[in-house]
Scaffold this motif. Structure first.
Motif, PDB file in Angstrom:
ATOM      1  N   SER A  25       0.835  -1.263  -0.038  1.00  0.00           N
ATOM      2  CA  SER A  25      -0.041   0.075   0.034  1.00  0.00           C
ATOM      3  C   SER A  25       0.843   1.296   0.157  1.00  0.00           C
ATOM      4  CB  SER A  25      -0.860   0.135   1.244  1.00  0.00           C
ATOM      5  OG  SER A  25      -1.562   1.174   1.321  1.00  0.00           O
ATOM      6  N   GLU A  26       2.018   1.317   1.017  1.00  0.00           N
ATOM      7  CA  GLU A  26       2.698   2.389   1.081  1.00  0.00           C
ATOM      8  C   GLU A  26       3.636   2.633  -0.335  1.00  0.00           C
ATOM      9  OE1 GLU A  26       5.013   1.557   4.439  1.00  0.00           O
ATOM     10  OE2 GLU A  26       3.524   2.223   5.844  1.00  0.00           O
ATOM     11  N   ARG A  27       4.043   1.357  -0.771  1.00  0.00           N
ATOM     12  CA  ARG A  27       4.719   1.480  -2.183  1.00  0.00           C
ATOM     13  C   ARG A  27       3.901   2.083  -3.187  1.00  0.00           C
ATOM     14  NH1 ARG A  27       7.784  -3.398  -4.804  1.00  0.00           N
ATOM     15  NH2 ARG A  27       9.086  -2.263  -6.169  1.00  0.00           N
ATOM     16  N   LEU A  28       2.580   1.577  -3.422  1.00  0.00           N
ATOM     17  CA  LEU A  28       1.699   2.131  -4.457  1.00  0.00           C
ATOM     18  C   LEU A  28       1.404   3.563  -4.323  1.00  0.00           C
ATOM     19  CD1 LEU A  28      -0.680  -1.159  -4.931  1.00  0.00           C
ATOM     20  CD2 LEU A  28       0.998  -0.233  -6.588  1.00  0.00           C
TER      21      LEU A  28
ATOM     22  N   ASP B 213      -3.664  17.900 -10.267  1.00  0.00           N
ATOM     23  CA  ASP B 213      -4.390  18.459  -9.182  1.00  0.00           C
ATOM     24  C   ASP B 213      -5.540  17.827  -8.702  1.00  0.00           C
ATOM     25  OD1 ASP B 213      -3.036  20.870  -9.186  1.00  0.00           O
ATOM     26  OD2 ASP B 213      -4.176  21.687 -11.140  1.00  0.00           O
ATOM     27  N   LEU B 214      -5.442  16.460  -8.141  1.00  0.00           N
ATOM     28  CA  LEU B 214      -6.287  15.598  -7.750  1.00  0.00           C
ATOM     29  C   LEU B 214      -5.823  15.115  -6.437  1.00  0.00           C
ATOM     30  CD1 LEU B 214      -7.358  13.374 -10.967  1.00  0.00           C
ATOM     31  CD2 LEU B 214      -8.564  15.241  -9.960  1.00  0.00           C
ATOM     32  N   ASP B 215      -6.745  14.398  -5.678  1.00  0.00           N
ATOM     33  CA  ASP B 215      -6.542  14.064  -4.330  1.00  0.00           C
ATOM     34  C   ASP B 215      -6.542  12.599  -4.535  1.00  0.00           C
ATOM     35  OD1 ASP B 215      -6.295  16.592  -2.720  1.00  0.00           O
ATOM     36  OD2 ASP B 215      -8.153  16.670  -2.918  1.00  0.00           O
ATOM     37  N   LEU B 216      -5.524  11.820  -3.998  1.00  0.00           N
ATOM     38  CA  LEU B 216      -5.577  10.386  -3.971  1.00  0.00           C
ATOM     39  C   LEU B 216      -6.463   9.924  -2.747  1.00  0.00           C
ATOM     40  CD1 LEU B 216      -4.791   7.683  -5.231  1.00  0.00           C
ATOM     41  CD2 LEU B 216      -2.573   7.838  -3.763  1.00  0.00           C
ATOM     42  N   GLU B 217      -7.776   9.618  -3.000  1.00  0.00           N
ATOM     43  CA  GLU B 217      -8.425   9.265  -1.665  1.00  0.00           C
ATOM     44  C   GLU B 217      -8.160   7.723  -1.071  1.00  0.00           C
ATOM     45  OE1 GLU B 217     -10.213  11.397   0.002  1.00  0.00           O
ATOM     46  OE2 GLU B 217     -10.253  12.877  -1.500  1.00  0.00           O
ATOM     47  N   GLU B 218      -8.010   6.965  -2.176  1.00  0.00           N
ATOM     48  CA  GLU B 218      -7.844   5.713  -1.682  1.00  0.00           C
ATOM     49  C   GLU B 218      -7.311   4.650  -2.794  1.00  0.00           C
ATOM     50  OE1 GLU B 218     -11.247   1.934  -0.558  1.00  0.00           O
ATOM     51  OE2 GLU B 218     -11.879   4.108  -0.762  1.00  0.00           O
ATOM     52  N   ILE B 219      -6.466   3.687  -2.355  1.00  0.00           N
ATOM     53  CA  ILE B 219      -5.897   2.500  -3.144  1.00  0.00           C
ATOM     54  C   ILE B 219      -6.404   1.302  -2.552  1.00  0.00           C
ATOM     55  CG2 ILE B 219      -3.681   1.548  -3.913  1.00  0.00           C
ATOM     56  CD1 ILE B 219      -2.153   4.311  -3.941  1.00  0.00           C
TER      57      ILE B 219
ATOM     58  N   LEU C 123       4.308   5.473  -5.386  1.00  0.00           N
ATOM     59  CA  LEU C 123       4.578   5.743  -6.720  1.00  0.00           C
ATOM     60  C   LEU C 123       3.566   6.399  -7.650  1.00  0.00           C
ATOM     61  CD1 LEU C 123       6.505   4.137  -8.917  1.00  0.00           C
ATOM     62  CD2 LEU C 123       4.636   2.212  -8.671  1.00  0.00           C
ATOM     63  N   LEU C 124       2.279   6.333  -7.026  1.00  0.00           N
ATOM     64  CA  LEU C 124       1.216   6.814  -7.819  1.00  0.00           C
ATOM     65  C   LEU C 124       0.775   8.331  -7.333  1.00  0.00           C
ATOM     66  CD1 LEU C 124      -0.941   3.521  -7.923  1.00  0.00           C
ATOM     67  CD2 LEU C 124       0.653   4.448  -9.704  1.00  0.00           C
ATOM     68  N   GLU C 125       0.812   8.711  -6.053  1.00  0.00           N
ATOM     69  CA  GLU C 125       0.519   9.979  -5.616  1.00  0.00           C
ATOM     70  C   GLU C 125       1.006  11.023  -6.425  1.00  0.00           C
ATOM     71  OE1 GLU C 125      -1.169  11.553  -1.453  1.00  0.00           O
ATOM     72  OE2 GLU C 125       0.641  10.331  -1.356  1.00  0.00           O
TER      73      GLU C 125
ATOM     74  N   LEU D  80       3.103   1.339 -13.688  1.00  0.00           N
ATOM     75  CA  LEU D  80       2.969   0.074 -13.021  1.00  0.00           C
ATOM     76  C   LEU D  80       3.648  -0.843 -13.892  1.00  0.00           C
ATOM     77  CD1 LEU D  80      -0.603   0.226 -11.410  1.00  0.00           C
ATOM     78  CD2 LEU D  80       1.554   0.335 -10.448  1.00  0.00           C
ATOM     79  N   ASP D  81       3.466  -0.972 -15.390  1.00  0.00           N
ATOM     80  CA  ASP D  81       4.233  -1.613 -16.234  1.00  0.00           C
ATOM     81  C   ASP D  81       5.775  -1.554 -16.192  1.00  0.00           C
ATOM     82  OD1 ASP D  81       1.950  -2.643 -16.961  1.00  0.00           O
ATOM     83  OD2 ASP D  81       1.768  -1.729 -19.073  1.00  0.00           O
TER      84      ASP D  81
END
Length: 186
Positions: A6-9, A21-27, A12-14, A64-65
């Motif tokens: 979870s922390e790694r994703l 200009d978006l908020d990452l709410e959930e993975i 990587l993605l945040e 991710l690829d």
């Protein structure tokens, strides 16, 4: 999903999400048969358009690829915005729900259904509907007094004077799901 994954994703993605200009709410990674589903939930003060989700999905897919963050097992990627029923957990969620009706369970055991009129760093200003012909009242609730809260779906909400009848792009829904015509007949 393990905390490490979870922390790694998130790490990587945040940056990709923030760059738009978006908020990452959930993975969330969940098993789905022989595959897994990687669901990324994003939001913003202005909402999220389908085109934004599609473009972000392509970027995330490429990142991710190029990494091994998801391991070798196949997965399906979903980039989406939160649903109307998502819990309000952050001050920004409440800010985005100004003028909406919310149902909150308070830590003291009480329950409150009211319209958010303003939000600041400490809490909410609410308009509590009047009962039996009484006028609405105002109430202040601090964030730390709220156990959990969600937006209440309203159908055919009457337009207020602040809005002057203009469409603000939000879906106005009634709890019973009836249209204006069926409401008048009832």
């Amino acid at each position: 999903m393990s905390t490490t994954q979870s922390e790694r994703l998130r790490g990587l993605l945040e940056p990709l999400v923030v760059a738009r200009d978006l908020d990452l709410e959930e993975i969330e990674v969940t098993p789905a048969g022989k595959r897994r589903v990687l669901r990324i939930v994003v939001d913003s003060d202005d909402g999220v358009q389908l085109d934004e989700c599609a473009a972000l999905s392509r970027e995330v897919s490429q990142v991710l690829d190029d990494s091994d963050a998801m391991g070798g097992a196949p997965y399906t990627l979903e980039v989406t915005s939160p649903g109307a029923d998502r819990p309000l957990t952050e001050p920004r969620h409440y800010r985005r729900a100004v003028d909406r009706l919310v149902k909150a369970r308070l830590k003291d055991g009480g329950e409150l259904v009211a319209r958010i009129t303003a939000v600041d760093d400490e809490g909410l200003d609410l308009e509590v509907p009047g009962v039996k012909g009484r006028k609405p009242t105002t109430r202040r609730v601090a964030f730390d007094e709220i156990d959990r809260a969600r937006v209440e779906i309203e159908f055919n909400r009457k337009q207020d004077k602040k809005n002057d009848g203009k469409d603000d792009g939000r879906l106005d829904e009634r709890r019973d799901g009836r249209s204006d015509e069926s409401q008048e007949e009832a």
